[in-house]
Design a protein around this motif. Structure first.
Motif, PDB file in Angstrom:
ATOM      1  N   TRP A  32       0.807  -1.212   0.000  1.00 43.87           N
ATOM      2  CA  TRP A  32       0.000   0.000   0.000  1.00 43.87           C
ATOM      3  C   TRP A  32       0.842   1.266   0.000  1.00 43.87           C
ATOM      4  N   THR A  33       2.051   1.160  -0.532  1.00 39.41           N
ATOM      5  CA  THR A  33       2.938   2.315  -0.683  1.00 39.41           C
ATOM      6  C   THR A  33       3.506   2.299  -2.088  1.00 39.41           C
ATOM      7  N   ILE A  34       3.530   3.456  -2.704  1.00 36.42           N
ATOM      8  CA  ILE A  34       4.104   3.564  -4.049  1.00 36.42           C
ATOM      9  C   ILE A  34       5.613   3.753  -3.904  1.00 36.42           C
ATOM     10  N   GLU A  35       6.392   2.838  -4.511  1.00 37.77           N
ATOM     11  CA  GLU A  35       7.843   2.912  -4.484  1.00 37.77           C
ATOM     12  C   GLU A  35       8.366   3.153  -5.892  1.00 37.77           C
ATOM     13  N   ILE A  36       9.122   4.238  -6.046  1.00 41.69           N
ATOM     14  CA  ILE A  36       9.719   4.584  -7.332  1.00 41.69           C
ATOM     15  C   ILE A  36      11.233   4.598  -7.128  1.00 41.69           C
ATOM     16  N   ILE A  37      11.923   3.744  -7.858  1.00 42.23           N
ATOM     17  CA  ILE A  37      13.379   3.613  -7.728  1.00 42.23           C
ATOM     18  C   ILE A  37      14.013   3.980  -9.056  1.00 42.23           C
ATOM     19  N   ILE A  38      14.991   4.883  -8.990  1.00 43.55           N
ATOM     20  CA  ILE A  38      15.724   5.286 -10.192  1.00 43.55           C
ATOM     21  C   ILE A  38      17.208   5.120  -9.925  1.00 43.55           C
ATOM     22  N   THR A  39      17.879   4.396 -10.843  1.00 40.35           N
ATOM     23  CA  THR A  39      19.295   4.050 -10.669  1.00 40.35           C
ATOM     24  C   THR A  39      20.058   4.450 -11.923  1.00 40.35           C
ATOM     25  N   ASN A  40      21.245   5.026 -11.708  1.00 42.21           N
ATOM     26  CA  ASN A  40      22.084   5.391 -12.842  1.00 42.21           C
ATOM     27  C   ASN A  40      23.554   5.141 -12.513  1.00 42.21           C
ATOM     28  N   PRO A  41      24.328   4.628 -13.507  1.00 43.01           N
ATOM     29  CA  PRO A  41      25.783   4.549 -13.329  1.00 43.01           C
ATOM     30  C   PRO A  41      26.378   5.956 -13.303  1.00 43.01           C
ATOM     31  N   CYS A  42      27.483   6.095 -12.583  1.00 46.16           N
ATOM     32  CA  CYS A  42      28.101   7.415 -12.461  1.00 46.16           C
ATOM     33  C   CYS A  42      29.582   7.253 -12.159  1.00 46.16           C
ATOM     34  N   ALA A  43      30.289   8.372 -12.095  1.00 42.51           N
ATOM     35  CA  ALA A  43      31.677   8.338 -11.653  1.00 42.51           C
ATOM     36  C   ALA A  43      31.722   7.876 -10.200  1.00 42.51           C
ATOM     37  N   PRO A  44      32.772   7.163  -9.779  1.00 43.90           N
ATOM     38  CA  PRO A  44      32.843   6.666  -8.398  1.00 43.90           C
ATOM     39  C   PRO A  44      32.644   7.781  -7.373  1.00 43.90           C
ATOM     40  N   LEU A  45      31.808   7.488  -6.378  1.00 44.16           N
ATOM     41  CA  LEU A  45      31.493   8.451  -5.324  1.00 44.16           C
ATOM     42  C   LEU A  45      31.996   7.938  -3.978  1.00 44.16           C
ATOM     43  N   THR A  46      32.608   8.808  -3.219  1.00 43.22           N
ATOM     44  CA  THR A  46      33.045   8.442  -1.872  1.00 43.22           C
ATOM     45  C   THR A  46      31.851   8.485  -0.919  1.00 43.22           C
ATOM     46  N   ASP A  47      32.043   7.879   0.259  1.00 37.70           N
ATOM     47  CA  ASP A  47      30.970   7.904   1.270  1.00 37.70           C
ATOM     48  C   ASP A  47      30.661   9.332   1.691  1.00 37.70           C
ATOM     49  N   GLU A  48      31.668  10.164   1.794  1.00 28.17           N
ATOM     50  CA  GLU A  48      31.449  11.558   2.194  1.00 28.17           C
ATOM     51  C   GLU A  48      30.613  12.299   1.155  1.00 28.17           C
ATOM     52  N   THR A  49      30.869  12.021  -0.115  1.00 26.63           N
ATOM     53  CA  THR A  49      30.092  12.657  -1.185  1.00 26.63           C
ATOM     54  C   THR A  49      28.643  12.200  -1.149  1.00 26.63           C
ATOM     55  N   ARG A  50      28.432  10.908  -0.901  1.00 22.93           N
ATOM     56  CA  ARG A  50      27.072  10.387  -0.840  1.00 22.93           C
ATOM     57  C   ARG A  50      26.273  11.031   0.297  1.00 22.93           C
ATOM     58  N   LYS A  51      26.938  11.329   1.420  1.00 20.54           N
ATOM     59  CA  LYS A  51      26.243  11.975   2.540  1.00 20.54           C
ATOM     60  C   LYS A  51      25.792  13.386   2.193  1.00 20.54           C
ATOM     61  N   GLN A  52      26.422  14.007   1.181  1.00 23.96           N
ATOM     62  CA  GLN A  52      26.116  15.402   0.843  1.00 23.96           C
ATOM     63  C   GLN A  52      25.222  15.550  -0.378  1.00 23.96           C
ATOM     64  N   LEU A  53      24.738  14.428  -0.906  1.00 20.64           N
ATOM     65  CA  LEU A  53      23.958  14.513  -2.147  1.00 20.64           C
ATOM     66  C   LEU A  53      22.691  15.334  -1.982  1.00 20.64           C
ATOM     67  N   PHE A  54      22.106  15.347  -0.784  1.00 26.34           N
ATOM     68  CA  PHE A  54      20.872  16.102  -0.583  1.00 26.34           C
ATOM     69  C   PHE A  54      21.134  17.498  -0.014  1.00 26.34           C
ATOM     70  N   ASP A  55      22.407  17.860   0.167  1.00 24.91           N
ATOM     71  CA  ASP A  55      22.721  19.220   0.623  1.00 24.91           C
ATOM     72  C   ASP A  55      22.454  20.207  -0.504  1.00 24.91           C
ATOM     73  N   ARG A  56      22.024  21.366  -0.124  1.00 30.90           N
ATOM     74  CA  ARG A  56      21.681  22.385  -1.117  1.00 30.90           C
ATOM     75  C   ARG A  56      22.936  22.979  -1.757  1.00 30.90           C
ATOM     76  N   PHE A  57      22.894  23.123  -3.068  1.00 32.64           N
ATOM     77  CA  PHE A  57      23.970  23.648  -3.892  1.00 32.64           C
ATOM     78  C   PHE A  57      25.164  22.704  -3.986  1.00 32.64           C
ATOM     79  N   PHE A  58      24.963  21.449  -3.534  1.00 36.40           N
ATOM     80  CA  PHE A  58      26.058  20.490  -3.674  1.00 36.40           C
ATOM     81  C   PHE A  58      25.946  19.838  -5.051  1.00 36.40           C
ATOM     82  N   ARG A  59      27.075  19.837  -5.767  1.00 35.32           N
ATOM     83  CA  ARG A  59      27.075  19.328  -7.137  1.00 35.32           C
ATOM     84  C   ARG A  59      28.141  18.266  -7.346  1.00 35.32           C
TER      85      ARG A  59
END
Length: 475
Positions: free
Chosen positions: A399-426
């Motif tokens: 009873w929950t809609i789940e939408i998953i989107i996956t894409n290959p990318c350049a290797p990301l460090t754990d620190e970078t992954r923690k900042q993906l939702f930070d504003r103006f982080f690119r």
């Protein structure tokens, strides 16, 4: 109880003084209750002692010979034994059926009737005959009113003789009262002094963590938000208060750092299109040919400014909890298919693989949901590697809609992954300097999802893949 303490609580005084005053009042009330109970017990004990003494003395007087000539001395001795200071406070009579009155106090009045005294309050038997149901000796105790005074009486009977003793109630407690009053003159001031000292000490101990917390708050500035209070050795209540205060500082420090970074990043992002606009306008101003003005380039930069300001406005509304939703019934499967159909051919040989279920019904803001999906899909396309296959799935799960989107990318460090939702982080500038964008897309997408009672999270994956899961409540 509230009515008793409310005047104290309404007084304009410090917390320490209020604790001191309340402690003193409590100690004073307890002291008064203890003294009252103690006095009652002492008076009761003295009354019991007097009852026993009067019965003993009455029995002794019943053994007087008929021709005893030392009667007045016996009365004086009896007054001393019963602690009677004034002879008028003692009534005494020894009467024999054969010889009449053997001994009588000077202030005895014939109007006193022993039969009218209530002897039912206490009865003490001192001996029994062979027939155990009929005592040969007895001492009865009772109270009566005489000459506007309250008296305590003992009547001893044996065969044909009886002895009667009565003492004024006030005389039995007068010496005791004076002794207690003399002791209280010393005890009460000392007890109050010790109570005040203990109350003040208690107030200081109780307010010490509060004072420490207050001093720590005074040292907090925008440049010194890292200071934290230790809570080792503190009481449970103050430990919880200190933990709450430290947690508040953590949130405040993160918010301040985020606001500072947000302001700097916003200024940087707005600076680039403004600089381009200004440069082109200055070129036109210095040129004699107005046709050299590149309107399409200017419109592109104005569009970037408009997009950034619109996203900033939505984020500010979400932060303030004022993101207004105009909910309508939606089929998210249809919405996703329409968005995918409207996409142009993907650049650099990238492809989009979709697996979308049917009848994904949902109530939400149509404009914001389109914004959310557009941000997720465009972000996956923008940061995926050339020739990559981007995967998108949308299904109903519990009873929950789940939408998953996956894409290959350049290797990301754990620190970078923690900042993906930070504003103006690119991401890493070394890999993404060529990628256009403001770094607000994922932040805004998460806020829109949460405004719809859903969420957007980063799923665990390998270093060269990014997988996002969007969850939304179904109808």
């Amino acid at each position: 109880m509230t009515a008793i303490w409310s005047p104290v609580l309404r007084l304009n005084m410090s917390f320490r003084t209020r604790i001191f005053v309340i402690s003193c009042l409590i100690v004073g009330a307890v002291l008064a209750v203890v003294m009252g109970l103690t006095w009652t017990r002492i008076v009761q004990g003295e009354a019991d002692r007097l009852d026993d003494r009067m019965c003993i003395e009455a029995k002794g007087l019943a053994s007087l010979p008929a021709n005893d000539t030392n009667g007045m001395n016996r009365v004086s001795d009896l007054a001393m034994k019963l602690r009677v200071n004034d002879p008028i406070q003692l009534l005494l009579q020894v009467h024999s059926q054969q010889n009449g009155v053997l001994l009588q106090s000077a202030y005895w009045q014939d109007s006193l009737s022993l039969e009218k005294i209530d002897w039912s309050k206490a009865v003490q038997s001192t001996g029994l005959s062979e027939n155990e149901n009929q005592p040969t000796e007895s001492c009865k105790l009772g109270d009566f009113e005489h000459q506007e005074r309250r008296w305590r009486a003992a009547l001893f009977t044996r065969s044909d003789i009886r002895s009667f003793i009565a003492t004024d109630r006030s005389s039995t407690t007068q010496d005791l009262r004076q002794a207690v009053q003399s002791a209280l003159v010393v005890v009460i001031p000392l007890a109050l002094l010790l109570s005040a000292f203990a109350a003040w000490l208690l107030a200081n101990v109780a307010t010490r963590p509060v004072n420490r917390l207050s001093s720590a708050m005074e040292t907090v500035t925008q440049k010194d938000l890292h200071h934290r209070l230790p809570n080792e050795g503190e009481d449970r209540e103050f430990k919880q208060l200190i933990e709450t205060y430290n947690a508040m500082l953590d949130r405040l420090e993160r918010s301040f750092q985020q606001a500072s970074r947000f302001s700097a990043d916003a200024a940087h992002e707005l600076k680039t299109p403004l600089t381009i606009l200004r440069g082109q306008l200055e070129q036109v101003a210095r040129s004699d040919d107005p046709n050299r003005l590149d309107l399409s380039s200017l419109l592109d930069e104005v569009g970037k400014l408009s997009s950034i300001t619109r996203k900033l406005l939505l984020l500010s509304q979400a932060d303030a909890g004022r993101l207004s939703l105009h909910s309508v019934a939606m089929n998210l499967d249809i919405t996703l298919r329409e968005l995918i159909e409207d996409l142009d051919e993907l650049p650099n040989g990238k492809i989009l693989k979709c697996s979308i279920g049917s009848t994904l019904r949902f109530d939400g803001d149509d404009v914001l949901i389109h914004q959310l999906f557009n941000n997720l899909i465009s972000n996956a396309i923008r940061y995926s590697t050339p020739g990559a296959a981007i995967e998108l799935s949308a299904h109903m799960v519990n009873w929950t809609i789940e939408i998953i989107i996956t894409n290959p990318c350049a290797p990301l460090t754990d620190e970078t992954r923690k900042q993906l939702f930070d504003r103006f982080f690119r991401g890493d500038p070394a890999h993404n300097s060529y990628v256009e964008g403001s770094g607000l897309g994922l932040s805004l997408a998460r806020e829109i999802a949460r405004a719809h009672r859903g969420d957007l999270v980063l799923l665990p994956s390998s270093d060269d893949r990014v997988s996002m899961k969007l969850t939304l409540p179904t109808v």
